[in-house]
Design a protein around this motif. Structure first.
Motif, PDB file in Angstrom:
ATOM      1  N   ARG A  64       0.860  -1.183   0.000  1.00  0.00           N
ATOM      2  CA  ARG A  64       0.000   0.000   0.000  1.00  0.00           C
ATOM      3  C   ARG A  64       0.898   1.235   0.000  1.00  0.00           C
ATOM      4  NH1 ARG A  64      -0.304  -2.506   4.812  1.00  0.00           N
ATOM      5  NH2 ARG A  64      -2.096  -3.686   4.061  1.00  0.00           N
ATOM      6  N   PRO A  65       0.462   2.314  -0.661  1.00  0.00           N
ATOM      7  CA  PRO A  65       1.303   3.518  -0.719  1.00  0.00           C
ATOM      8  C   PRO A  65       1.611   4.067   0.670  1.00  0.00           C
ATOM      9  CG  PRO A  65      -0.480   3.645  -2.312  1.00  0.00           C
ATOM     10  CD  PRO A  65      -0.771   2.468  -1.439  1.00  0.00           C
ATOM     11  N   GLN A  66       2.820   4.583   0.824  1.00  0.00           N
ATOM     12  CA  GLN A  66       3.280   5.132   2.095  1.00  0.00           C
ATOM     13  C   GLN A  66       3.909   6.504   1.871  1.00  0.00           C
ATOM     14  OE1 GLN A  66       3.430   2.833   5.373  1.00  0.00           O
ATOM     15  NE2 GLN A  66       1.668   2.563   4.032  1.00  0.00           N
ATOM     16  N   VAL A  67       3.844   7.327   2.914  1.00  0.00           N
ATOM     17  CA  VAL A  67       4.557   8.600   2.938  1.00  0.00           C
ATOM     18  C   VAL A  67       5.897   8.363   3.627  1.00  0.00           C
ATOM     19  CG1 VAL A  67       4.523  10.982   3.800  1.00  0.00           C
ATOM     20  CG2 VAL A  67       2.418   9.910   2.983  1.00  0.00           C
ATOM     21  N   GLY A  68       6.929   9.059   3.183  1.00  0.00           N
ATOM     22  CA  GLY A  68       8.259   8.826   3.721  1.00  0.00           C
ATOM     23  C   GLY A  68       8.828   9.991   4.506  1.00  0.00           C
ATOM     24  N   HIS A  69       9.880   9.696   5.256  1.00  0.00           N
ATOM     25  CA  HIS A  69      10.632  10.700   6.024  1.00  0.00           C
ATOM     26  C   HIS A  69      12.098  10.295   5.955  1.00  0.00           C
ATOM     27  CE1 HIS A  69      11.671  13.516   9.210  1.00  0.00           C
ATOM     28  NE2 HIS A  69      12.306  12.543   9.827  1.00  0.00           N
ATOM     29  N   PHE A  70      12.982  11.277   5.820  1.00  0.00           N
ATOM     30  CA  PHE A  70      14.424  11.007   5.747  1.00  0.00           C
ATOM     31  C   PHE A  70      15.124  11.592   6.954  1.00  0.00           C
ATOM     32  CE2 PHE A  70      18.714  12.447   4.379  1.00  0.00           C
ATOM     33  CZ  PHE A  70      19.280  11.185   4.225  1.00  0.00           C
ATOM     34  N   ASP A  71      16.045  10.818   7.530  1.00  0.00           N
ATOM     35  CA  ASP A  71      16.806  11.264   8.698  1.00  0.00           C
ATOM     36  C   ASP A  71      18.270  10.889   8.508  1.00  0.00           C
ATOM     37  OD1 ASP A  71      18.095  10.999  11.423  1.00  0.00           O
ATOM     38  OD2 ASP A  71      16.145  11.767  12.050  1.00  0.00           O
ATOM     39  N   ASP A  80       0.982   8.550   6.984  1.00  0.00           N
ATOM     40  CA  ASP A  80       1.065   9.994   6.783  1.00  0.00           C
ATOM     41  C   ASP A  80       2.440  10.449   7.243  1.00  0.00           C
ATOM     42  OD1 ASP A  80       0.899  10.146   9.619  1.00  0.00           O
ATOM     43  OD2 ASP A  80      -1.273  10.332   9.523  1.00  0.00           O
ATOM     44  N   LYS A  81       2.708  11.727   7.057  1.00  0.00           N
ATOM     45  CA  LYS A  81       4.050  12.227   7.381  1.00  0.00           C
ATOM     46  C   LYS A  81       4.362  12.084   8.865  1.00  0.00           C
ATOM     47  CE  LYS A  81       7.902  14.683   7.218  1.00  0.00           C
ATOM     48  NZ  LYS A  81       9.128  14.294   6.534  1.00  0.00           N
ATOM     49  N   GLN A  82       3.421  12.405   9.721  1.00  0.00           N
ATOM     50  CA  GLN A  82       3.703  12.305  11.155  1.00  0.00           C
ATOM     51  C   GLN A  82       4.036  10.869  11.543  1.00  0.00           C
ATOM     52  OE1 GLN A  82       0.580  12.289  14.121  1.00  0.00           O
ATOM     53  NE2 GLN A  82       1.644  13.851  15.309  1.00  0.00           N
ATOM     54  N   THR A  83       3.271   9.911  11.037  1.00  0.00           N
ATOM     55  CA  THR A  83       3.521   8.504  11.351  1.00  0.00           C
ATOM     56  C   THR A  83       4.894   8.081  10.850  1.00  0.00           C
ATOM     57  OG1 THR A  83       1.150   8.076  11.170  1.00  0.00           O
ATOM     58  CG2 THR A  83       2.601   6.174  11.131  1.00  0.00           C
ATOM     59  N   ALA A  84       5.257   8.528   9.645  1.00  0.00           N
ATOM     60  CA  ALA A  84       6.572   8.203   9.091  1.00  0.00           C
ATOM     61  C   ALA A  84       7.687   8.822   9.925  1.00  0.00           C
ATOM     62  CB  ALA A  84       6.646   8.683   7.648  1.00  0.00           C
ATOM     63  N   VAL A 139       7.584   9.794  13.088  1.00  0.00           N
ATOM     64  CA  VAL A 139       7.647   9.186  14.418  1.00  0.00           C
ATOM     65  C   VAL A 139       8.264   7.791  14.343  1.00  0.00           C
ATOM     66  CG1 VAL A 139       6.227   8.306  16.317  1.00  0.00           C
ATOM     67  CG2 VAL A 139       5.794  10.589  15.382  1.00  0.00           C
ATOM     68  N   ALA A 140       7.983   7.048  13.272  1.00  0.00           N
ATOM     69  CA  ALA A 140       8.623   5.733  13.111  1.00  0.00           C
ATOM     70  C   ALA A 140      10.140   5.887  13.102  1.00  0.00           C
ATOM     71  CB  ALA A 140       8.138   5.062  11.833  1.00  0.00           C
ATOM     72  N   GLY A 141      10.635   6.911  12.400  1.00  0.00           N
ATOM     73  CA  GLY A 141      12.065   7.170  12.392  1.00  0.00           C
ATOM     74  C   GLY A 141      12.585   7.534  13.767  1.00  0.00           C
ATOM     75  N   GLU A 142      11.831   8.354  14.489  1.00  0.00           N
ATOM     76  CA  GLU A 142      12.233   8.730  15.841  1.00  0.00           C
ATOM     77  C   GLU A 142      12.323   7.490  16.735  1.00  0.00           C
ATOM     78  OE1 GLU A 142       9.386  11.622  17.071  1.00  0.00           O
ATOM     79  OE2 GLU A 142      10.084  13.158  15.660  1.00  0.00           O
ATOM     80  N   PHE A 143      11.387   6.563  16.555  1.00  0.00           N
ATOM     81  CA  PHE A 143      11.402   5.345  17.364  1.00  0.00           C
ATOM     82  C   PHE A 143      12.614   4.488  17.021  1.00  0.00           C
ATOM     83  CE2 PHE A 143       7.316   6.539  18.733  1.00  0.00           C
ATOM     84  CZ  PHE A 143       6.891   5.689  19.737  1.00  0.00           C
ATOM     85  N   TYR A 144      13.006   4.469  15.734  1.00  0.00           N
ATOM     86  CA  TYR A 144      14.173   3.653  15.421  1.00  0.00           C
ATOM     87  C   TYR A 144      15.447   4.274  15.993  1.00  0.00           C
ATOM     88  CZ  TYR A 144      16.913  -0.026  13.519  1.00  0.00           C
ATOM     89  OH  TYR A 144      17.748  -1.125  13.446  1.00  0.00           O
ATOM     90  N   ILE A 145      15.487   5.579  16.074  1.00  0.00           N
ATOM     91  CA  ILE A 145      16.627   6.208  16.751  1.00  0.00           C
ATOM     92  C   ILE A 145      16.618   5.841  18.231  1.00  0.00           C
ATOM     93  CG2 ILE A 145      17.644   8.419  17.440  1.00  0.00           C
ATOM     94  CD1 ILE A 145      16.796   9.530  14.733  1.00  0.00           C
TER      95      ILE A 145
END
Length: 679
Positions: free
Chosen positions: A254-261, A361-365, A367-373
């Motif tokens: 399913r399509p997803q929104v991304g975030h880069f860190d 959505d962007k916030q979910t993406a 926050v997922a990155g924040e959790f992996y950090i």
């Protein structure tokens, strides 16, 4: 509730704890307070517990985010508790303990707070605490760190039984101020709100100091030669080049929104020798892996690898990841388990470049990155003093595919029509472009607000809700370099681009003999050439993503209608109109639809009309400029003035999901101009 002093103190404490990421992750953990209030039925005192409800975030917790429960009824549940095999039934029983109407739904952790004999309880997910909780010898290290003031509680899935376990631990250890929950986090308590907060911070800061003092240097091992971080500019160039391909990997189901860190914590982890082993072990704290999936996908190439080689390897690793995830599901699924939700990664790690995280959505993406950090910090702490040992894979599956978690997902509101779609709108700093951006965000899209006037673009992006909804880019559409830069900004902000609106425009109204070559070139450069350049870059991103897409041209009634004193503007609009047909024919095989909108007489809010075009057109028609909108309306079949939002409505109609089989179409938004009928 907020008028109660205990509840008010709880909110204040929650805000302080939630404001510091060292204390807990976004939306992680919960806090509670017990006290008395007036029973509106009897007029007497009633013992209550206020606790953060399901969802929400400690740092922004409000009265509405608290659940209020009667303590006598909550404690009485121990008498009807059917045992750990049926503990999930107790969540529904919490509803019968609620006091009054309103407030949040009680969370799975309600028992932890209600059954522990303390007036105030904090359950938090600090990186330092989870590092001890996920160390192979965590129980021994907890004793070394705290003595007998903080007690070890072995891993147990959150629920009623965990609440009973912690209550028993506290009763058996009256000297203790809290506990470390194996594989999970910490819980602290106190007789007052101040004491509870003090105990929470004591556990967190003491664990931090213990890890720093006892930890060995380089817990992730030595740097792998060639895996060091690229320089800042090189890193972002590489990330932008990879982003559409990475999004394709994360969006097969399913399509997803991304975030880069590309923060230092991520880059250092990926440069070190132990990162493949640790990444494969996955995260541990339930809040972590519910957001990040059971483990990330890690590109096993140095950043110097050619781009085409990196893309090919990414696709190979993705195929293997999907097979492994399906096998993980098959290993642990029971006949009544929820269906597999998708086998794509939520986290993609690229050594030397950074981390891509994905969500609905962007916030979910983000926050997922924040959790992996958070997870990286946990692994660093555990490896510094011991060996990282997350909970068993079977336990992760039990939580990921928990019936209660599935029920929570099913209660989520239905996605908006443009959810997960990323739009780039040119000329979005005012007028029609601004209205289009507003409508797209309202329908769930993330929007890149592109405009020559950077201040206007920033203002509109802020109006739309800030960086989780929209970002601004300053771009002159006559510049190839700036257009490429705008798309780089888009893919780094949101992972890719799905919907492009060619709206940037200018108009100079002159008769043929007064139209200079400069007038002609300027209008063609901005609208005809600019639309071509934007569409070309959009096609590059969209084809790499393999998700299809939409390109919409805001052309004009003048693309069809031959009006006076308008040769340069009308000719370039006709050019745009034919670009729609040409690109629809060429890009259809990639699932990219290309359509146009032909507005007319959009005076109100228009940057073009305000810039002198309105005065010139009013002079041509012999009406006062302030009456131009009314004049245009009266010459239409419907006698209605066309506003920017009407054009935005047409863009949404073309892209919102109902016209999935339509391409190469021009939609008139002119209130009816017979001379401009297309057929």
């Amino acid at each position: 509730m907020a008028t109660n002093t205990e509840a008010a103190a709880l909110l204040a404490r929650s805000h302080r704890l939630g404001a510091d990421p060292r204390n807990t992750n976004y939306a992680g953990g919960n806090t509670s307070a017990k006290g008395t209030d007036t029973d509106p039925v009897t007029g007497g005192d009633v013992e209550l517990m206020w606790v953060k409800g399901s969802g929400g975030d400690l740092g922004t917790l409000t009265e509405a985010g608290l659940a209020a429960l009667r303590l006598d009824r909550l404690r009485a549940l121990t008498d009807v508790y059917p045992g750990v095999e049926r503990e999930d039934e107790m969540v529904a029983a919490f509803d019968y303990c609620l006091h009054g109407k309103g407030g949040a739904a009680p969370s799975i952790d309600t028992a932890m707070h209600g059954l522990v004999d303390a007036a105030h309880v904090d359950h938090l997910h600090p990186d330092s605490g989870i590092a001890l909780a996920c160390a192979a010898d965590g129980e021994k290290l907890t004793a070394e760190c705290f003595g007998d003031t903080v007690v070890w509680v072995p891993w147990r899935r959150p629920g009623f039984q965990l609440g009973l376990d912690i209550a028993a631990v506290k009763k058996a250890n009256p000297q203790a101020v809290g506990c470390v929950l194996g594989g999970h986090g910490i819980t602290a308590w106190g007789d007052t709100s101040e004491e509870c907060e003090r105990n929470s911070l004591h556990i967190i800061r003491t664990a931090e100091a213990f890890l720093a003092e006892r930890g060995r240097p380089e817990p992730f091992g030595p740097v792998i030669e060639g895996y060091e971080a690229l320089s800042g500019e090189e890193r972002r160039e590489r990330a932008a080049a990879l982003a559409p391909y990475v999004r394709a990997v994360a969006s097969q189901d399913r399509p997803q929104v991304g975030h880069f860190d590309d923060s230092d914590a991520v880059l250092d982890f990926l440069a070190r020798a132990e990162h493949p082993r640790l990444a494969a072990l996955g995260t541990s704290c339930p809040d972590h892996f519910l957001r990040t999936k059971v483990r990330p996908l890690v590109l096993d190439l140095p950043p110097s690898a050619p781009l085409d080689e990196a893309v090919a390897r990414l696709k190979e690793l993705h195929a293997a990841y999907r097979e492994e995830y399906a096998a993980y599901y098959a290993r642990h699924a029971e006949p009544d388990s929820p269906a597999m939700r998708g086998a794509d990664p939520a986290i993609v790690l690229v050594p030397g470049v950074g981390m891509f995280s994905f969500g609905k959505d962007k916030q979910t993406a983000r926050v997922a990155g924040e959790f992996y950090i958070n997870a990286i910090n946990v692994m660093r702490g555990a490896e510094a003093v011991s060996t990282y040992a997350p909970i068993e894979e079977s336990e992760k599956f039990r939580i990921e595919y928990w019936a209660l978690e599935e029920a929570k997902l099913q209660r989520m509101p239905k996605p908006k029509p443009l959810a997960t779609r990323v739009a780039l709108v040119t000329g979005a700093g005012s007028g029609i472009g601004r209205a289009i951006a507003q409508r797209l965000v309202a329908e769930g899209a993330c929007v890149v607000v592109a405009d020559l006037n950077g201040e206007n673009a920033e203002r509109v992006a802020e109006e739309l809700g800030g960086s989780d909804k929209a970002v601004a880019v300053t771009v002159d559409v006559t510049s190839e370099e700036q257009i490429v830069g705008a798309f780089k900004a888009a893919v780094l902000a949101f992972g890719g681009v799905d919907l492009v609106v060619n709206n940037a425009g200018i108009s100079i109204s002159k008769p043929l003999l007064e139209t200079s070559a400069k007038d002609w070139d300027l209008q063609h450069d901005i609208m005809a050439r600019g639309s071509f350049l934007v569409s070309r870059e959009a096609a590059r991103v969209m084809t790499a993503q393999e998700l299809g897409g939409d390109i919409v041209y805001i052309a004009s009634k003048n693309a069809v209608f031959a009006g006076p004193n308008n040769i340069a503007y009308s000719a370039t609009k006709a050019d745009q109109a034919h670009q729609v047909r040409l690109l629809a024919a060429e890009l259809g095989e990639h699932g990219i639809r290309v359509n146009g909108v032909n507005p007319d007489g959009v005076v109100r809010g228009s940057g073009i009309f305000a810039g002198g075009w309105g005065a010139k057109r009013a002079a041509v028609y012999g009406v006062p400029e302030e009456k131009l909108g009314e004049f245009y309306a009266q010459r239409t079949l419907l006698k209605r003035e066309v506003l920017p939002e009407h054009v935005a409505n047409a863009v949404f109609a073309l892209t919102g999901g109902d016209l999935t089989h339509t391409t190469g179409l021009h939609v008139p938004v002119d209130a009816g101009v017979a001379a401009a009928f297309l057929r």
